[in-house]
Motif scaffolding. Structure first.
Motif, PDB file in Angstrom:
ATOM      1  N   ASN A  87       9.114 -37.280  49.433  1.00 56.73           N
ATOM      2  CA  ASN A  87       9.423 -38.606  49.963  1.00 56.73           C
ATOM      3  C   ASN A  87      10.222 -39.414  48.953  1.00 56.73           C
ATOM      4  O   ASN A  87      10.284 -40.633  49.029  1.00 56.73           O
ATOM      5  N   LYS A  88      10.890 -38.704  47.998  1.00 54.91           N
ATOM      6  CA  LYS A  88      11.612 -39.388  46.923  1.00 54.91           C
ATOM      7  C   LYS A  88      12.803 -40.189  47.428  1.00 54.91           C
ATOM      8  O   LYS A  88      13.258 -41.122  46.765  1.00 54.91           O
ATOM      9  N   SER A  89      13.323 -39.837  48.587  1.00 56.79           N
ATOM     10  CA  SER A  89      14.477 -40.557  49.116  1.00 56.79           C
ATOM     11  C   SER A  89      14.082 -41.872  49.789  1.00 56.79           C
ATOM     12  O   SER A  89      14.946 -42.674  50.144  1.00 56.79           O
ATOM     13  N   LEU A  90      12.787 -42.110  49.952  1.00 59.21           N
ATOM     14  CA  LEU A  90      12.317 -43.319  50.609  1.00 59.21           C
ATOM     15  C   LEU A  90      12.292 -44.492  49.630  1.00 59.21           C
ATOM     16  O   LEU A  90      12.131 -44.309  48.418  1.00 59.21           O
ATOM     17  N   THR A  91      12.437 -45.691  50.160  1.00 60.92           N
ATOM     18  CA  THR A  91      12.281 -46.889  49.335  1.00 60.92           C
ATOM     19  C   THR A  91      10.792 -47.084  49.041  1.00 60.92           C
ATOM     20  O   THR A  91       9.915 -46.471  49.671  1.00 60.92           O
ATOM     21  N   ASP A  92      10.498 -47.952  48.084  1.00 64.41           N
ATOM     22  CA  ASP A  92       9.096 -48.235  47.765  1.00 64.41           C
ATOM     23  C   ASP A  92       8.353 -48.765  48.988  1.00 64.41           C
ATOM     24  O   ASP A  92       7.197 -48.398  49.240  1.00 64.41           O
TER      25      ASP A  92
ATOM     26  N   PHE B 148       3.056 -37.254  47.699  1.00 62.34           N
ATOM     27  CA  PHE B 148       2.295 -38.089  46.767  1.00 62.34           C
ATOM     28  C   PHE B 148       1.529 -37.158  45.819  1.00 62.34           C
ATOM     29  O   PHE B 148       0.308 -37.008  45.905  1.00 62.34           O
ATOM     30  N   ASP B 149       2.278 -36.546  44.919  1.00 59.40           N
ATOM     31  CA  ASP B 149       1.708 -35.486  44.090  1.00 59.40           C
ATOM     32  C   ASP B 149       0.666 -35.997  43.104  1.00 59.40           C
ATOM     33  O   ASP B 149      -0.169 -35.228  42.614  1.00 59.40           O
ATOM     34  N   HIS B 150       0.705 -37.291  42.784  1.00 64.97           N
ATOM     35  CA  HIS B 150      -0.243 -37.836  41.817  1.00 64.97           C
ATOM     36  C   HIS B 150      -1.614 -38.081  42.427  1.00 64.97           C
ATOM     37  O   HIS B 150      -2.590 -38.303  41.705  1.00 64.97           O
TER      38      HIS B 150
END
Length: 297
Positions: free
Chosen positions: A3-8, A56-58
């Motif tokens: 989901n890295k391309s998504l905004t916060d 959300f790997d964390h």
């Protein structure tokens, strides 16, 4: 899946969509447990189970957070919508002592015992448990959602209805809950703070927020015995089927109706007004946890 391309904002919405669905699912199919540490961890796991698979790997559902290194504090900055300034809340280091405190705190989470308490006693016990678990802050993510779900189920099995959602109705209500929680948590944190800077920040926060309602007082607004809710909202037959102890309350209402019919024959409006006064009195005592002696003030 990334989901890295998504905004916060989009990431927050994605996270909220998945967790809201799971929280609703837990309302329908609660964790079957003993309200111990395993139960608490399972609630967290079920709420956040989808997130690692959507980038959300964390997030580590159901796992305790890693302990904070010696000599360091774990503190969060809180922004409030209705109060200007920056505020701070400190949590446990989540070391072995903290893990042991979780087990000790949850030893008091016994529905059978809590069921025998009056409403004011129950809210005090619930606030103590919530504050302790919030200070310990066992998980890296989602402690508030986990604790709300866990305590709602605990309350339900103890015969109470806990409406956390009422604090979400306005920014004022939401901030009142944050303030009450953080003030209580910081008092538990103070003896264990490692750094002078942390201590300064939580004392500053305490002084700025002094005079606000505490958590036990605040919970009185959102906690009611299930029988009191049934008396208010359910048909008599259904309420008695679910809560046979309401028999005395309905007996009181029938006796009041007969008395006022005799006292003011033909005066329907006066009778209805008097009956409503009695009903309000009975409801007030039910809200307080009483089930008998409704003629007393």
């Amino acid at each position: 899946m990334s989901n890295k391309s998504l905004t916060d904002e989009q990431r927050e919405q994605l996270e909220a969509d998945f967790t809201f669905k799971r929280i609703y699912e837990l309302e329908l199919y609660p964790v079957q447990g003993k309200f111990d540490a395993s139960h608490l961890r399972q609630v967290n796991r079920r709420i956040f189970q989808d997130l690692p698979g959507v980038g959300f790997d964390h997030v580590t559902p159901g796992e305790y957070r890693k302990p904070v290194p010696d000599g360091r504090d774990w503190m969060k900055q809180r922004g409030l919508s209705t109060v200007n300034g920056q505020f701070f809340v400190a949590y446990s280091r989540m070391d072995a002592l903290a893990i042991n405190r979780i087990d000790i705190a949850l030893a008091t989470a016994t529905p059978a015992e809590l069921r025998n308490l009056k409403t004011s006693e129950f809210t005090a016990r619930l606030a103590t448990l919530y504050t302790e678990l919030d200070y310990l802050h066992p998980f890296s993510d989602g402690n508030s959602r986990t604790l709300r779900t866990f305590t709602r189920q605990l309350a339900r099995e103890a015969g109470y209805q806990l409406e956390w959602e009422r604090f979400g109705g306005s920014e004022v209500a939401r901030d009142l809950l944050y303030i009450a929680r953080d003030r209580s948590v910081n008092e538990l944190a103070k003896p264990h703070v490692q750094h002078e800077n942390t201590m300064r920040k939580i004392i500053f926060t305490r002084d700025r927020l002094d005079g606000n309602r505490d958590l036990p007082d605040l919970l009185r607004d959102v906690v009611r015995p299930g029988r009191a809710v049934a008396f208010e909202r359910s048909p008599e037959a259904q309420a008695l089927e679910d809560y046979p102890e309401l028999k005395e309350a309905y007996k009181t209402m029938r006796e009041a109706a007969r008395y006022f019919a005799t006292k003011w024959p033909g005066k329907v409006a006066a009778q209805e007004q008097a009956i409503q006064t009695v009903m309000n009195h009975v409801q007030k005592r039910l809200n307080a946890g009483e089930t008998t002696d409704f003629c007393n003030s």
